[in-house]
Design a protein around this motif. Structure first.
Motif, mmCIF file in Angstrom:
data_model
loop_
_atom_site.group_PDB
_atom_site.id
_atom_site.type_symbol
_atom_site.label_atom_id
_atom_site.label_comp_id
_atom_site.label_asym_id
_atom_site.label_seq_id
_atom_site.Cartn_x
_atom_site.Cartn_y
_atom_site.Cartn_z
ATOM 1 N N ASN A 250 0.808 -1.216 0.000
ATOM 2 C CA ASN A 250 0.000 0.000 0.000
ATOM 3 C C ASN A 250 0.842 1.267 0.000
ATOM 4 O O ASN A 250 0.433 2.288 -0.566
ATOM 5 C CB ASN A 250 -0.955 0.007 1.189
ATOM 6 N N ALA A 251 2.004 1.225 0.637
ATOM 7 C CA ALA A 251 2.865 2.412 0.661
ATOM 8 C C ALA A 251 3.330 2.755 -0.755
ATOM 9 O O ALA A 251 3.292 3.922 -1.174
ATOM 10 C CB ALA A 251 4.066 2.173 1.577
ATOM 11 N N CYS A 253 1.805 1.829 -3.546
ATOM 12 C CA CYS A 253 0.628 2.224 -4.335
ATOM 13 C C CYS A 253 0.230 3.666 -4.067
ATOM 14 O O CYS A 253 -0.235 4.372 -4.966
ATOM 15 C CB CYS A 253 -0.550 1.290 -4.045
ATOM 16 N N SER A 254 0.391 4.110 -2.848
ATOM 17 C CA SER A 254 0.070 5.500 -2.524
ATOM 18 C C SER A 254 0.910 6.459 -3.370
ATOM 19 O O SER A 254 0.403 7.442 -3.908
ATOM 20 C CB SER A 254 0.303 5.753 -1.034
ATOM 21 N N LYS A 255 2.172 6.144 -3.498
ATOM 22 C CA LYS A 255 3.072 6.951 -4.343
ATOM 23 C C LYS A 255 2.707 6.788 -5.825
ATOM 24 O O LYS A 255 2.659 7.763 -6.590
ATOM 25 C CB LYS A 255 4.509 6.516 -4.100
ATOM 26 N N ARG A 258 -0.390 8.759 -7.378
ATOM 27 C CA ARG A 258 -0.156 10.176 -7.709
ATOM 28 C C ARG A 258 0.330 10.302 -9.148
ATOM 29 O O ARG A 258 -0.142 11.157 -9.914
ATOM 30 C CB ARG A 258 0.869 10.759 -6.739
ATOM 31 N N GLU A 295 -10.109 0.939 -6.258
ATOM 32 C CA GLU A 295 -9.271 2.073 -5.850
ATOM 33 C C GLU A 295 -9.016 3.030 -7.020
ATOM 34 O O GLU A 295 -8.967 4.244 -6.845
ATOM 35 C CB GLU A 295 -7.947 1.568 -5.276
#
Length: 417
Positions: A250-251, A253-255, A258, A295
């Motif tokens: 998830n870390a 994917c968060s980047k 964007r 998502e």
């Protein structure tokens, strides 16, 4: 032609649609239900919707499962091997017969636009030649885009780059790629750069089989999105499958999200095939192997759904029904809230049309009168019932018509009460 008592998406009112010279002439709200008159089509309160769009299928391989051998392991890689065995049997008559049968199946189920991949890692390029010819023959009946797709890798296959360029010169509409199947990471990245260069040279769209693997270290998506962003090509670029995203943490994917949002690239998920092919190296827990459709939607990134295969070496089922594909996606991706249902049909209509850059798509005055009537009155009821396509109209001409099923007697009701 006039359609009365029609429901439109995201509206509770009944509507009358008037069609002249193959285009929507007027769309008017009705105060009440109207009696049917001569030369009118009564929608009976059912949903009038823009046609379904199939953005990802392989017509050159359709209807070949088990020829000459079945994919016994169910893996992507054995599917590719079985297809290698089938390729020497290809000829124009063979491809035309199977492609036309599959197109007819799709049309019967409300599809009026198709993007098909055709294998360029075949020195004869018979798939490209045959499907481009079919596209031109059928242009008045269906919108067909042909992707030049290097199944065995554009740079890892002998003479693969020259075959890709020849395919574009023959007339393919879209440049394809498969960077995760190239021999090395470096070749994968080079293939992405090369296919984007070819797209600019030949003014083509881009559709890449990207990270179709469970490996969390397969990250060609970020490379594709970055190249699309830097060359301002995002809306013309599509990442298909991206199943490795299911395995990303998830870390990361968060980047990544964007970048994806800034790039404006499109996504295609093929949930029935992905859940069949992926997770094959897992025991338990076993991954679903479908990209993060929910998502992506929540991030307002364009994502749509395709069937990918119909009875071929990768997937031996399939029936041409995109509503079935949508049903699978809603379950697999846990999009089961009412807010998810309310716009569910977007993923097999508007979003797919956006991915394919279709012009004049949608039920609007002045657009070509292309539409379907679905059994149900909104996205939710159509999805829940898996409603039939009752009518399909293209440029004001009826191409498919069927009656809803009727139960003539119900003795079981009275007997059970």
């Amino acid at each position: 032609m006039q359609i009365i008592n029609a429901r439109l998406r995201h509206s509770n009112d009944l509507h009358t649609l008037t069609i002249k010279e193959g285009k929507f002439h007027s769309i008017e709200t009705q105060a009440e239900a109207l009696p049917e008159q001569n030369d009118q089509i009564n929608a009976h309160g059912n949903l009038v919707c823009a046609p379904f769009v199939e953005p990802h299928i392989h017509l050159d391989a359709a209807l070949t499962a088990g020829e000459p051998e079945w994919n016994q392991s169910g893996t992507l890689f054995e599917g590719i091997e079985r297809w290698r065995q089938r390729k020497p049997m290809l000829n124009e008559a063979d491809i035309r017969k199977r492609a036309l049968s599959t197109i007819e199946l799709l049309v019967q189920n409300g599809v009026q636009a198709i993007r098909t991949h055709a294998d360029t890692t075949d020195p004869s390029l018979i798939g490209i030649r045959t499907l481009c010819a079919l596209r031109d023959e059928l242009k008045d009946k269906i919108d067909l885009q042909v992707v030049a797709f290097p199944q065995d890798g554009m740079l890892s296959y002998p003479n693969g780059l020259a075959l890709m360029e020849e395919s574009l010169q023959i007339g393919a509409d879209v440049v394809g790629g498969i960077p995760h199947f190239e021999y090395t990471r470096e070749l994968g990245e080079k293939s992405v750069k090369t296919l984007l260069e070819l797209a600019r040279k030949y003014d083509c769209l881009v559709d890449v089989h990207c990270d179709e693997i469970d490996d969390p270290n397969s990250r060609f998506l970020e490379f594709l999105a970055c190249e699309a962003l830097f060359h301002d090509m995002g809306p013309r670029v599509t990442a298909s499958h991206t199943t490795a995203m299911h395995s990303y943490d998830n870390a990361y994917c968060s980047k990544l999200f964007r970048l994806l949002k800034n790039s404006k690239i499109n996504f295609i998920s093929c949930p029935t095939e992905s859940i069949h092919l992926q997770g094959r190296f897992d025991t338990y827990p076993k991954r679903r192997g479908v990209t993060r459709v929910k998502e992506l939607r929540e991030a307002n990134i364009n994502v749509c759904l395709g069937q990918d295969s119909i009875f071929d070496p990768w997937y031996s089922l399939g029936n041409g029904k995109l509503l079935r594909t949508l049903d699978y996606a809603m379950h697999i991706c846990q999009m089961m809230g009412y807010q998810d249902y309310a716009r569910a049909l977007d993923m097999i209509t508007d979003n797919s049309a956006k991915t394919m850059c279709l012009e004049g798509y949608g039920i609007e005055v002045g657009n070509p009168a292309n539409f379907i009537i679905l059994e149900g009155f909104d996205d939710y009821s159509v999805l829940r019932k898996q409603g039939e396509v009752l009518l399909s109209v293209r440029k004001g001409e009826i191409i498919v018509e069927r009656q809803p099923a009727k139960i003539l007697s119900q003795p079981w009701v009275s007997n059970s009460l």
